[in-house]
Structures are given as structure tokens and as C-alpha cells.
Design a protein around this motif. Structure first.
Motif, mmCIF file in Angstrom:
data_model
loop_
_atom_site.group_PDB
_atom_site.id
_atom_site.type_symbol
_atom_site.label_atom_id
_atom_site.label_comp_id
_atom_site.label_asym_id
_atom_site.label_seq_id
_atom_site.Cartn_x
_atom_site.Cartn_y
_atom_site.Cartn_z
ATOM 1 N N ASN A 1 7.233 5.239 4.319
ATOM 2 C CA ASN A 1 6.103 4.553 3.315
ATOM 3 C C ASN A 1 5.946 6.419 2.847
ATOM 4 O O ASN A 1 4.381 6.561 3.614
ATOM 5 N N GLY A 2 6.225 7.125 2.238
ATOM 6 C CA GLY A 2 5.804 8.586 1.780
ATOM 7 C C GLY A 2 6.278 9.568 2.271
ATOM 8 O O GLY A 2 7.194 9.520 3.795
ATOM 9 N N ARG B 1 0.613 -0.635 0.291
ATOM 10 C CA ARG B 1 -0.058 0.081 -0.194
ATOM 11 C C ARG B 1 1.203 1.230 0.162
ATOM 12 O O ARG B 1 1.724 1.700 0.816
ATOM 13 N N SER B 2 0.704 2.520 -0.600
ATOM 14 C CA SER B 2 1.285 3.744 -0.544
ATOM 15 C C SER B 2 0.235 4.288 -0.213
ATOM 16 O O SER B 2 -0.800 4.382 0.238
ATOM 17 N N ALA B 3 1.563 5.003 1.093
ATOM 18 C CA ALA B 3 0.846 5.787 1.887
ATOM 19 C C ALA B 3 -0.076 7.176 1.670
ATOM 20 O O ALA B 3 0.678 7.874 0.541
ATOM 21 N N GLU B 4 -1.096 7.553 1.970
ATOM 22 C CA GLU B 4 -1.857 8.784 1.727
ATOM 23 C C GLU B 4 -0.947 10.184 2.591
ATOM 24 O O GLU B 4 -0.533 10.057 3.068
ATOM 25 N N GLY C 1 0.488 20.364 13.787
ATOM 26 C CA GLY C 1 1.457 20.545 13.897
ATOM 27 C C GLY C 1 2.104 19.624 14.315
ATOM 28 O O GLY C 1 3.519 18.797 14.857
ATOM 29 N N ARG C 2 1.769 18.001 13.339
ATOM 30 C CA ARG C 2 2.744 16.774 13.154
ATOM 31 C C ARG C 2 2.979 16.569 12.034
ATOM 32 O O ARG C 2 2.186 16.674 11.042
ATOM 33 N N PHE C 3 4.300 15.755 11.655
ATOM 34 C CA PHE C 3 4.418 15.012 10.562
ATOM 35 C C PHE C 3 4.669 14.091 10.776
ATOM 36 O O PHE C 3 5.196 13.598 11.699
ATOM 37 N N ARG C 4 3.653 12.788 10.033
ATOM 38 C CA ARG C 4 3.433 11.743 10.125
ATOM 39 C C ARG C 4 3.323 11.348 8.902
ATOM 40 O O ARG C 4 2.672 10.512 8.026
ATOM 41 N N PRO C 5 5.218 10.569 8.838
ATOM 42 C CA PRO C 5 5.190 9.474 7.470
ATOM 43 C C PRO C 5 5.026 8.616 8.641
ATOM 44 O O PRO C 5 5.182 7.756 9.537
ATOM 45 N N GLU C 6 5.329 7.649 7.613
ATOM 46 C CA GLU C 6 4.997 6.537 7.946
ATOM 47 C C GLU C 6 5.626 5.889 8.232
ATOM 48 O O GLU C 6 6.836 4.795 7.092
ATOM 49 N N PHE C 7 6.858 4.978 9.635
ATOM 50 C CA PHE C 7 7.307 4.363 9.308
ATOM 51 C C PHE C 7 7.261 3.006 9.214
ATOM 52 O O PHE C 7 6.358 2.325 10.334
ATOM 53 N N LEU C 8 8.175 2.723 8.214
ATOM 54 C CA LEU C 8 8.284 1.134 8.628
ATOM 55 C C LEU C 8 9.175 -0.272 8.625
ATOM 56 O O LEU C 8 10.445 0.516 8.463
ATOM 57 N N ALA C 9 9.563 -0.378 10.215
ATOM 58 C CA ALA C 9 10.136 -1.172 10.515
ATOM 59 C C ALA C 9 10.827 -2.297 9.899
ATOM 60 O O ALA C 9 9.911 -3.274 9.246
ATOM 61 N N SER D 1 4.171 22.371 -1.217
ATOM 62 C CA SER D 1 3.139 21.224 -1.663
ATOM 63 C C SER D 1 3.271 20.328 -0.744
ATOM 64 O O SER D 1 2.029 19.243 0.015
ATOM 65 N N TRP D 2 4.887 19.444 -0.284
ATOM 66 C CA TRP D 2 4.541 18.587 1.477
ATOM 67 C C TRP D 2 4.486 19.138 2.116
ATOM 68 O O TRP D 2 3.775 18.070 2.629
ATOM 69 N N LEU D 3 4.619 20.838 2.232
ATOM 70 C CA LEU D 3 3.914 20.811 3.869
ATOM 71 C C LEU D 3 2.867 20.518 3.840
ATOM 72 O O LEU D 3 1.930 20.356 4.972
ATOM 73 N N GLN D 4 2.016 21.011 2.900
ATOM 74 C CA GLN D 4 0.385 21.058 2.590
ATOM 75 C C GLN D 4 0.060 19.427 2.670
ATOM 76 O O GLN D 4 -0.990 19.033 3.595
ATOM 77 N N ASP D 5 0.556 18.781 2.634
ATOM 78 C CA ASP D 5 0.572 17.502 2.165
ATOM 79 C C ASP D 5 0.929 16.517 3.349
ATOM 80 O O ASP D 5 -0.291 15.937 3.739
ATOM 81 N N TRP D 6 1.804 16.648 4.316
ATOM 82 C CA TRP D 6 2.222 15.846 5.065
ATOM 83 C C TRP D 6 2.363 16.260 6.431
ATOM 84 O O TRP D 6 2.208 15.479 7.415
#
Length: 567
Positions: A303-304, A113-116, A284-292, A275-280
């Protein structure tokens, strides 16, 4: 009463549960309950939950405030066991493991799956096949037997437990998010890039630099198109193979300076711009999906969002909450210390047993005090720089630390010959996966001939699982690095597990991790306790991973309000 239970979400929204014995078999009847979170909350005596996938279950528990102490991730264990058995790349799902066990047709794994942008981890993985609890327990019991058949069963069990702990940490980090000031981020972008133009075109500073590059060549050149730049240099009588900085920065041409500046700012604009700032960034939090364990060596990926490639200048936007602090901890010279531990070289272990500058200590013993040469020699041994000056440095290192060099030499030979290569705990590198000729910026060795440079601060590059190389030398170079980098990743997982446990009674939260760096977000009054916890967790992880050796794993730790102030 057993402290180990299996659970599986039911298709009707409820949950199936059963206690397990040490042999992995049921120690009581299967029970059905209507609510997952309530079922777990009402069993505080359970210290390890066995389930199909942490990504399937744990986000649902965290959403209701339920935190578990330990888990066993069946599908993650299947990945590790398949690799150890030389079957890397076979489907890893619980349904596939069950089919292999019963001799039936093996279903393929669902697509990744690709993270939104800005999304939380999903409650369920897409297109996952439901496996009833009784079948999951059958797979789990078989995995316990397969652990017993590995080269070092206790190490392999420790690795599996560490990987499962890493899954818990990653899920908690995904929920917490990295503190991020959108206001500071916008200010940094304006300082670097200037005003934005309507229509989404390049901001002012990039447009100015593009004009400077074109003026230097005497014609319109697109600096964002490497082929156009290479052609322009050729017309000026200069042959280059790529537009990487290390290849063009010494050229005596007026286009070089604005071109290098353009490339640096262009990467920021594309990878971490408005654009990155608006998307992610949300609330007040940056939430990439960490994949161990997202790569062959066990290093994490995201993931993203490019969460592990935050440029130094953008780190100014990583700001602690009011009254809170960021405890930023970097492992000091981690990979050479890991090499000392896994090779059991007496001289290198003695050097790595000091919480001082390892490279300086090596230089005093083998390089007449030349620290730079010592660092190149050690990293060259790990990353495979064995030609030119690297060959001379390696020879000097071999005379002083023969067991250490022999260890990575043997790994390289095994890789070239297509044999399986393992980390200290048993993570296995497939014979032809993950190979690359890029040996890392740290070693000062040029990267492969590509047109785009990695983002600032990305560190040594690594191919994700599935990359196959037919080049025996490249496989050897990767295997040489794998035994060190992978063993370092194993140690780091145990560090995270110990640190997570130490912070369980604090308000502190782990919010960031990459291979040698961890960030804990905590109230100001807890900072000192967190610093001590990191130091103790590193020592414990070293003993658990490598046994009792003289090797120490010190950290450089900073308590700051802003990530950029830590370095």
C-alpha cells in the motif's frame, strides 16, 4: 488450561479476553484488563490469539516489544470462507459476518485506507466498527463450522492458519523496514539522471533525451506522452498501437533508441526519484506497507511506495547495516514445481524432484534438449499461450506430461464456464474476477495493449480483487494460471511461517517478500543459520502444503551486503 484465547480491544482503551475451547466456544469467563500489551505478555502459555484483525492489534503489541507466536485473523478468515462459498466480494468485516449470522442488515466494509509516505502501519484501521468480544467469539465459532463444510476442511484450516501467519509476518516487516541508504540512492540518481533543475522539472539527462527524440522526428515531441509519440510515428509513416518497448524496439527509426532510454529513466525518476526518496525512506529504512493476500491469487501487494517493483539499478541502495548481511533467496522455477505437485503428474513430479534445472530436464524428455522451447511450453501451459508456436509446444508437453496439462486445461474450462476454481488448499477464484490477457513477461508473451510498461523487475502482472471481465476466454486464461500461482502463494505463506519460527531465537529479521523471493536481514555471524533455515522452511512448506511428494522447492541463496549484488 487452554492455549487459545480471544481478545478484543475495548472502546475505553482496555482489552477483553477469554479462553477458547477447540469448538471455538468460550472455555471460561470474559475478563477485562486495562492494558493490551500487559495482558498478552502475562500469558506466555497462549500459542494462538484470536482477534478481529491483525492490523488492528499487532502493531500495538510490537510497539511495546510483544511478539505473538500465532494468531487467527477473523476478518481474513471471513474473506477466504466467503470466496470458498461463492460469495466473493461480500463485506468481510467482523460486523458484517455477525450481521449475516444473525440475519440482520449487513454493513458495508470501510473504505480502504491509503498509506501515507514514510508512515508506519496504523494502530487502528479507519472507520472500523467495534465488535465486542462475545460477538467476535460467536463469529469465530461459526467460522469453525463453516471450515468443516468446505471441500477439504483440513486444507482450508491450514490455509486460514497460513494467511493469519502471513499477516503477522507482514506487520513485523512493516515495523522493521527494508535497510536503505539514502546516500547511495542519491548517487545512483545523479549517475542516471544528471543534475536536478529548479522548479521540479525533468533532470538533465531526461531533457537531453527528449531533445534527441524531437530531433529525430523533426519537431517537438513529448516522449512522456504516448499519444504524442504515436502521432509522431504515424507522421513518419509508421503505425504503432502503443509505445511499449517490445513493439517499437525493432523499428528502423532514429527516435527509437533515445525513446527507449527516456522511458526507462523516466520511470525511475517518477517512481523512485528524489521525491520518492524523501517521502518513503526514514531513518535508514524504506517502509512500504506490505499487505498479505492483497490479490485474488493470494500474492502480496504494498500500500504505497511500490515496494514490490524496485528496479534493479535502484537495488544498489538496499544496503545492510554495518556488521549485518542480507540473505536473498529466490525460489527456483517455483510455479512449474507447484504444477507438478498439484497435478500429481508422475513424470513432472520426477523431474521436479531434482534440485537441478527443471526446464533442462523437461527439454531432454520432450523437446530434444531445447531448453528455451521447454521453458516456453511449461510457462505457456501455466499462463495460457495456446496459439501459434504455443499450441505446438503444448501438444509436445501434453504427450510427455498429460496429467499436468490436463490439470490446467480443466481449470481453464471451469473458468470459461463460470465455475469456481480453487488452489490446492482451497483459496477460491471468483468466476469473473481477476481475469486479464497479460500472461506474464516470463513466458515471453506480449502484454496487453497499454501505453505504459510495468516497472523493471515487476514480473508477471495481476489484477487486484474486484476486477470483473466479461470475456470468457480471459477468465479461462486467468483460472488456468490461478490454480498454479495461487497454490504457489499458499506454499509461500507456509514458507514464511516456518522461516519466521526458525528465526524467532535469532536477531535476524524478515524485511522483504514477493511471490518467489524473500530477504532476511541478519548479523553476519547468523547468515549461515538463516540460509539453512530457508532451505528447511521450503521443505517443510512443501510437505505441509502438498503432502509427501517427490517435488522439491530449492532456493538460490546469496549472502550480500547490497541487494543488487545478489543477482
Amino acid at each position: 488450561m487452554t492455549d487459545r484465547w480471544a481478545l478484543a480491544p475495548a472502546e475505553d482503551g482496555g482489552v477483553e479476553l477469554a479462553p477458547l475451547g477447540r469448538d471455538g466456544l468460550p472455555a471460561g469467563p470474559v475478563r477485562r484488563e486495562p492494558d493490551l500489551a500487559r495482558a498478552v505478555r502475562e500469558r506466555p502459555e497462549v500459542t494462538r490469539w484470536v482477534w478481529r484483525s491483525t492490523a488492528e492489534v499487532y502493531p500495538r503489541l510490537l510497539a511495546t516489544g510483544v511478539r505473538v507466536e500465532r494468531c487467527y485473523d477473523i476478518e481474513d478468515a471471513e474473506t477466504l470462507l466467503l470466496g470458498h462459498e461463492g460469495r466473493y466480494g461480500e463485506p468481510r468485516s467482523a460486523a458484517a459476518a455477525l450481521a449475516r449470522l444473525r440475519g440482520g442488515p449487513v454493513p458495508p466494509d470501510p473504505p480502504q485506507r491509503s498509506a501515507e509516505p514514510g508512515s508506519q502501519s496504523p494502530l487502528f484501521e479507519p472507520q472500523s466498527v467495534h465488535v465486542p468480544l462475545a460477538d467476535l467469539i460467536e463469529v469465530y465459532a461459526d467460522q469453525q463450522k463453516r471450515h468443516d463444510k468446505t471441500a477439504h476442511p483440513e486444507r482450508m484450516r491450514l490455509l486460514t492458519a497460513a494467511e493469519s501467519a502471513g499477516m503477522l509476518v507482514a506487520t513485523e516487516m512493516n515495523r522493521a523496514g527494508l535497510p536503505w541508504s539514502a546516500e547511495v540512492h542519491r548517487r545512483v540518481l545523479h549517475e542516471l539522471l544528471g543534475e536536478r533543475y529548479a522548479g521540479g522539472g525533468e533532470p538533465r539527462r531526461l531533457a537531453e533525451l527528449a531533445d534527441e527524440v524531437s530531433a529525430a522526428f523533426g519537431r517537438r515531441v513529448r516522449p512522456d506522452l504516448p499519444a504524442d509519440v504515436i502521432k509522431a510515428f504515424a507522421q513518419a509513416g509508421i503505425r504503432i498501437r502503443s509505445t511499449r518497448r517490445w513493439e517499437i524496439e525493432s523499428l528502423g527509426h532514429p527516435a527509437v533508441k533515445p525513446l527507449i532510454e527516456y522511458k526507462k529513466l523516466y520511470r525511475i525518476w517518477v517512481a523512485h526519484g528524489w521525491s520518492w526518496l524523501q517521502d518513503w525512506v526514514r531513518d535508514g529504512r524504506f517502509r512500504p506497507e506490505f499487505l498479505a493476500g492483497g490479490t485474488v491469487t493470494g500474492r502480496w501487494v504494498t500500500n504505497g511506495g511500490g515496494g514490490l517493483q524496485i528496479p534493479k539499478v535502484i537495488r544498489r541502495a538496499v544496503v545492510a547495516d554495518p556488521g549485518w548481511r542480507l540473505v536473498v533467496a529466490d525460489a527456483d522455477q517455483m510455479e512449474p514445481r507447484v504444477l507438478a505437485a498439484i497435478s500429481r503428474d508422475p513424470g513432472l513430479m520426477e523431474v521436479a524432484g531434482r534440485e537441478s534445472d527443471l526446464y533442462q530436464a523437461v527439454s531432454d524428455r520432450a523437446f530434444a534438449g531445447d531448453r528455451a522451447q521447454a521453458k516456453l511450453a511449461v510457462l505457456g501451459a501455466v499462463y495460457g499461450q495456446t496459439s501459434g508456436d504455443g499450441l505446438k509446444n503444448l501438444a509436445a508437453l501434453r504427450r510427455r506430461f498429460p496429467q499436468a496439462v490436463a490439470y490446467v486445461d480443466e481449470a481453464a474450462r471451469a473458468g470459461e464456464e463460470g465455475r469456481l476454481v480453487r488452489t490446492w488448499l482451497g483459496r477460491t477464484c471468483p468466476p469473473a474476477a481477476g481475469a486479464t490477457d497479460d500472461v506474464g513477461e516470463e513466458a515471453g508473451i506480449p502484454a496487453p495493449d497499454t501505453q505504459d510498461e510495468p516497472a523493471e523487475g515487476s514480473g508477471p502482472q495481476e489484477w487486484a480483487p474486484g476486477y470483473a471481465s466479461t470475456n470468457a476466454r480471459a477468465r479461462g486464461r486467468f483460472a488456468r494460471n490461478f490454480v498454479v500461482q495461487g497454490s504457489a502463494a499458499d506454499w509461500a505463506l507456509l514458507l514464511l511461517a516456518a522461516l519466521r519460527q526458525a528465526c524467532a531465537d535469532l536477531a535476524a529479521e524478515l524485511v522483504f517478500f514477493q511471490h518467489d523471493e524473500v530477504i532476511v536481514h541478519c548479523p553476519e555471524e547468523e547468515a549461515e543459520a538463516v540460509v539453512a533455515a530457508i532451505r528447511e522452511a521450503a521443505d517443510l512448506a512443501g510437505r505441509l502444503t502438498f503432502g509427501r511428494t517427490p517435488v522439491r522447492f530449492p532456493f538460490t541463496t546469496a549472502v550480500v551486503e547490497c541487494y543488487a549484488d545478489a543477482k
